[in-house]
Design a protein around this motif. Structure first.
Motif, PDB file in Angstrom:
ATOM      1  N   CYS A 142       0.814  -1.202   0.000  1.00  0.00           N
ATOM      2  CA  CYS A 142       0.000   0.000   0.000  1.00  0.00           C
ATOM      3  C   CYS A 142       0.854   1.260   0.000  1.00  0.00           C
ATOM      4  CB  CYS A 142      -0.935  -0.015   1.209  1.00  0.00           C
ATOM      5  SG  CYS A 142      -0.079  -0.026   2.792  1.00  0.00           S
ATOM      6  N   CYS A 143       2.076   1.162   0.458  1.00  0.00           N
ATOM      7  CA  CYS A 143       2.916   2.350   0.504  1.00  0.00           C
ATOM      8  C   CYS A 143       4.369   1.929   0.454  1.00  0.00           C
ATOM      9  CB  CYS A 143       2.654   3.149   1.779  1.00  0.00           C
ATOM     10  SG  CYS A 143       2.962   2.222   3.291  1.00  0.00           S
ATOM     11  N   LEU A 144       5.218   2.880   0.138  1.00  0.00           N
ATOM     12  CA  LEU A 144       6.641   2.593   0.117  1.00  0.00           C
ATOM     13  C   LEU A 144       7.195   2.728   1.522  1.00  0.00           C
ATOM     14  CD1 LEU A 144       7.782   4.517  -3.073  1.00  0.00           C
ATOM     15  CD2 LEU A 144       7.197   2.105  -2.846  1.00  0.00           C
ATOM     16  N   ILE A 145       8.141   1.881   1.851  1.00  0.00           N
ATOM     17  CA  ILE A 145       8.806   1.972   3.141  1.00  0.00           C
ATOM     18  C   ILE A 145      10.276   2.215   2.873  1.00  0.00           C
ATOM     19  CG2 ILE A 145       7.163   0.428   4.244  1.00  0.00           C
ATOM     20  CD1 ILE A 145       9.262  -1.779   4.036  1.00  0.00           C
ATOM     21  N   PRO A 146      11.026   2.669   3.868  1.00  0.00           N
ATOM     22  CA  PRO A 146      12.456   2.882   3.654  1.00  0.00           C
ATOM     23  C   PRO A 146      13.123   1.621   3.142  1.00  0.00           C
ATOM     24  CG  PRO A 146      11.764   3.823   5.737  1.00  0.00           C
ATOM     25  CD  PRO A 146      10.585   3.053   5.206  1.00  0.00           C
ATOM     26  N   THR A 147      13.967   1.760   2.142  1.00  0.00           N
ATOM     27  CA  THR A 147      14.607   0.607   1.522  1.00  0.00           C
ATOM     28  C   THR A 147      15.518  -0.097   2.508  1.00  0.00           C
ATOM     29  OG1 THR A 147      14.593   1.820  -0.543  1.00  0.00           O
ATOM     30  CG2 THR A 147      15.974  -0.133  -0.453  1.00  0.00           C
ATOM     31  N   LEU A 148      15.441  -1.429   2.526  1.00  0.00           N
ATOM     32  CA  LEU A 148      16.278  -2.211   3.412  1.00  0.00           C
ATOM     33  C   LEU A 148      17.730  -2.158   2.948  1.00  0.00           C
ATOM     34  CD1 LEU A 148      13.994  -5.353   3.734  1.00  0.00           C
ATOM     35  CD2 LEU A 148      14.181  -3.440   5.307  1.00  0.00           C
ATOM     36  N   ASN A 149      18.656  -2.428   3.871  1.00  0.00           N
ATOM     37  CA  ASN A 149      20.073  -2.387   3.524  1.00  0.00           C
ATOM     38  C   ASN A 149      20.406  -3.310   2.365  1.00  0.00           C
ATOM     39  OD1 ASN A 149      20.630  -0.555   5.516  1.00  0.00           O
ATOM     40  ND2 ASN A 149      21.114  -2.105   7.058  1.00  0.00           N
ATOM     41  N   LEU A 150      19.763  -4.481   2.341  1.00  0.00           N
ATOM     42  CA  LEU A 150      20.089  -5.446   1.304  1.00  0.00           C
ATOM     43  C   LEU A 150      19.657  -4.961  -0.069  1.00  0.00           C
ATOM     44  CD1 LEU A 150      17.381  -7.231   0.254  1.00  0.00           C
ATOM     45  CD2 LEU A 150      17.496  -7.991   2.618  1.00  0.00           C
ATOM     46  N   LEU A 151      18.860  -3.904  -0.134  1.00  0.00           N
ATOM     47  CA  LEU A 151      18.377  -3.401  -1.409  1.00  0.00           C
ATOM     48  C   LEU A 151      19.111  -2.150  -1.872  1.00  0.00           C
ATOM     49  CD1 LEU A 151      14.543  -3.667  -0.680  1.00  0.00           C
ATOM     50  CD2 LEU A 151      16.075  -5.434  -1.522  1.00  0.00           C
ATOM     51  N   HIS A 207       9.102  -6.382   5.225  1.00  0.00           N
ATOM     52  CA  HIS A 207       8.642  -5.512   6.309  1.00  0.00           C
ATOM     53  C   HIS A 207       7.328  -6.014   6.898  1.00  0.00           C
ATOM     54  CE1 HIS A 207       7.849  -1.834   8.577  1.00  0.00           C
ATOM     55  NE2 HIS A 207       6.641  -1.826   8.046  1.00  0.00           N
ATOM     56  N   ARG A 208       6.388  -6.379   6.029  1.00  0.00           N
ATOM     57  CA  ARG A 208       5.085  -6.837   6.508  1.00  0.00           C
ATOM     58  C   ARG A 208       5.195  -8.148   7.268  1.00  0.00           C
ATOM     59  NH1 ARG A 208       1.516  -2.807   7.034  1.00  0.00           N
ATOM     60  NH2 ARG A 208       1.457  -1.520   5.165  1.00  0.00           N
ATOM     61  N   PHE A 209       6.082  -9.020   6.832  1.00  0.00           N
ATOM     62  CA  PHE A 209       6.274 -10.270   7.565  1.00  0.00           C
ATOM     63  C   PHE A 209       6.787  -9.974   8.972  1.00  0.00           C
ATOM     64  CE2 PHE A 209       8.429 -13.982   9.125  1.00  0.00           C
ATOM     65  CZ  PHE A 209       7.638 -15.035   8.701  1.00  0.00           C
ATOM     66  N   ASP A 210       7.796  -9.137   9.062  1.00  0.00           N
ATOM     67  CA  ASP A 210       8.372  -8.812  10.369  1.00  0.00           C
ATOM     68  C   ASP A 210       7.359  -8.094  11.258  1.00  0.00           C
ATOM     69  OD1 ASP A 210      10.701  -9.928   9.457  1.00  0.00           O
ATOM     70  OD2 ASP A 210      11.674  -8.016   9.004  1.00  0.00           O
ATOM     71  N   GLU A 211       6.492  -7.314  10.641  1.00  0.00           N
ATOM     72  CA  GLU A 211       5.518  -6.522  11.389  1.00  0.00           C
ATOM     73  C   GLU A 211       4.358  -7.365  11.902  1.00  0.00           C
ATOM     74  OE1 GLU A 211       3.760  -2.189  10.501  1.00  0.00           O
ATOM     75  OE2 GLU A 211       3.008  -3.711   9.117  1.00  0.00           O
ATOM     76  N   ASN A 212       3.955  -8.386  11.142  1.00  0.00           N
ATOM     77  CA  ASN A 212       2.711  -9.102  11.448  1.00  0.00           C
ATOM     78  C   ASN A 212       2.884 -10.542  11.909  1.00  0.00           C
ATOM     79  OD1 ASN A 212       0.603  -7.084  10.615  1.00  0.00           O
ATOM     80  ND2 ASN A 212       1.729  -7.222   8.690  1.00  0.00           N
ATOM     81  N   SER A 213       4.090 -11.081  11.853  1.00  0.00           N
ATOM     82  CA  SER A 213       4.244 -12.509  12.129  1.00  0.00           C
ATOM     83  C   SER A 213       4.377 -12.851  13.610  1.00  0.00           C
ATOM     84  CB  SER A 213       5.456 -13.067  11.371  1.00  0.00           C
ATOM     85  OG  SER A 213       6.636 -12.390  11.755  1.00  0.00           O
ATOM     86  N   GLY A 214       4.340 -11.846  14.481  1.00  0.00           N
ATOM     87  CA  GLY A 214       4.256 -12.130  15.909  1.00  0.00           C
ATOM     88  C   GLY A 214       5.576 -12.290  16.632  1.00  0.00           C
ATOM     89  N   TYR A 215       6.620 -11.607  16.172  1.00  0.00           N
ATOM     90  CA  TYR A 215       7.909 -11.715  16.855  1.00  0.00           C
ATOM     91  C   TYR A 215       7.808 -11.275  18.316  1.00  0.00           C
ATOM     92  CZ  TYR A 215      10.392 -12.555  12.445  1.00  0.00           C
ATOM     93  OH  TYR A 215      10.853 -13.094  11.274  1.00  0.00           O
ATOM     94  N   ALA A 216       7.063 -10.207  18.563  1.00  0.00           N
ATOM     95  CA  ALA A 216       6.919  -9.720  19.942  1.00  0.00           C
ATOM     96  C   ALA A 216       6.249 -10.778  20.813  1.00  0.00           C
ATOM     97  CB  ALA A 216       6.112  -8.426  19.962  1.00  0.00           C
TER      98      ALA A 216
END
Length: 256
Positions: free
Chosen positions: A6-15, A35-44
């Motif tokens: 839905c939107c652009l996010i800051p480019t990751l280092n690997l990119l 980014h979405r995986f890290d945000e929604n996959s429940g790491y916390a």
């Protein structure tokens, strides 16, 4: 909007280096997917679970009931990543449901194995013993084999999960109430191709052709082990209950 693109996010280092192998749109898709995986996959949630267990006396850590609840919640969190994907949401309700029912065991199993590896949970003997009780010793052993063989590149694994989530695969295990067949498979196949192409181009960018071939080949062998582990896990009622719960919760969300 809670979609991957839905939107652009800051480019990751690997990119941040040479982008000649992938288009700008592909880099944006890759960046947002990670980014979405890290945000929604429940790491916390995972970190909180480990912290809570480590606060308990040794004999009370990673008991069967708490580990069972952990796996159920973890599988649900992983599935959340894919139900927010805009390509998934672009499909008809029937095809979203059919895709969910035919891939959920794969996405939640591979994603779960990835998470267990990230936090080295099988290094805790009580956790592993509880996993054996929940999924059968044979399934736990195969799961450990997969974890040991998973590619160390986390971005690659997240890309593979996206491919799996859109795979129009036939199951090796019969499940009642599973919907077979899609009303518009032609809408799904281009999404499969898109994520497969993105994954291959990422590997070429990161490792070159020879290493990309080796990594993809090893990944395929891992996926065969995943299938075997799922077959073994089907002997456990707890496993099927987890999958049924994830399907039920996801379908309720899709109906909103």
């Amino acid at each position: 909007m809670d979609t991957w693109d839905c939107c652009l996010i800051p480019t990751l280092n690997l990119l941040e280096s040479d982008q000649s192998i992938l288009s700008v749109d592909q880099w944006n898709l890759l960046s947002n997917l990670v980014h979405r995986f890290d945000e929604n996959s429940g790491y916390a949630f995972v970190e909180r679970f480990i912290d809570q267990q480590n606060r308990l006396p040794l004999k009370l850590r990673f008991k069967h009931s708490s580990v069972n609840d952990f796996f159920t919640s973890m599988k649900r969190n992983i599935q959340l990543v894919f139900e927010k994907n805009r390509h998934f949401l672009s499909l008809s309700h029937h095809d979203r449901t059919a895709l969910l029912r035919s891939t959920v065991e794969y996405t939640t199993s591979v994603g779960g194995m990835f998470t267990v590896r990230q936090y080295k949970l099988f290094d805790y003997p009580p956790f592993y013993e509880s996993a054996e009780m929940i999924f059968q010793p044979s399934a736990a052993k195969l799961t450990k084999c997969v974890i040991d063989q998973l590619d160390p590149d986390n971005t690659f694994i997240k890309l593979v999960l996206a491919i799996v989530a859109f795979s129009t695969i036939n199951y090796t295990v019969y499940r009642k109430n599973i919907q077979i067949g899609f009303t518009n498979i032609k809408a799904i196949l281009p999404i499969q191709d898109m994520y497969t192409d993105l994954t291959w181009r990422y590997l070429l960018y990161k490792y070159g052709h020879r290493e990309a071939v080796i990594r993809f080949s090893k990944l395929l062998r891992c996926l065969f082990l995943v299938i075997w582990a799922i077959v073994e896990a089907h002997e456990s009622q707890k496993f099927t209950e987890m999958i049924d719960y994830v399907i039920e919760q996801t379908e309720q969300t899709l109906c909103l």
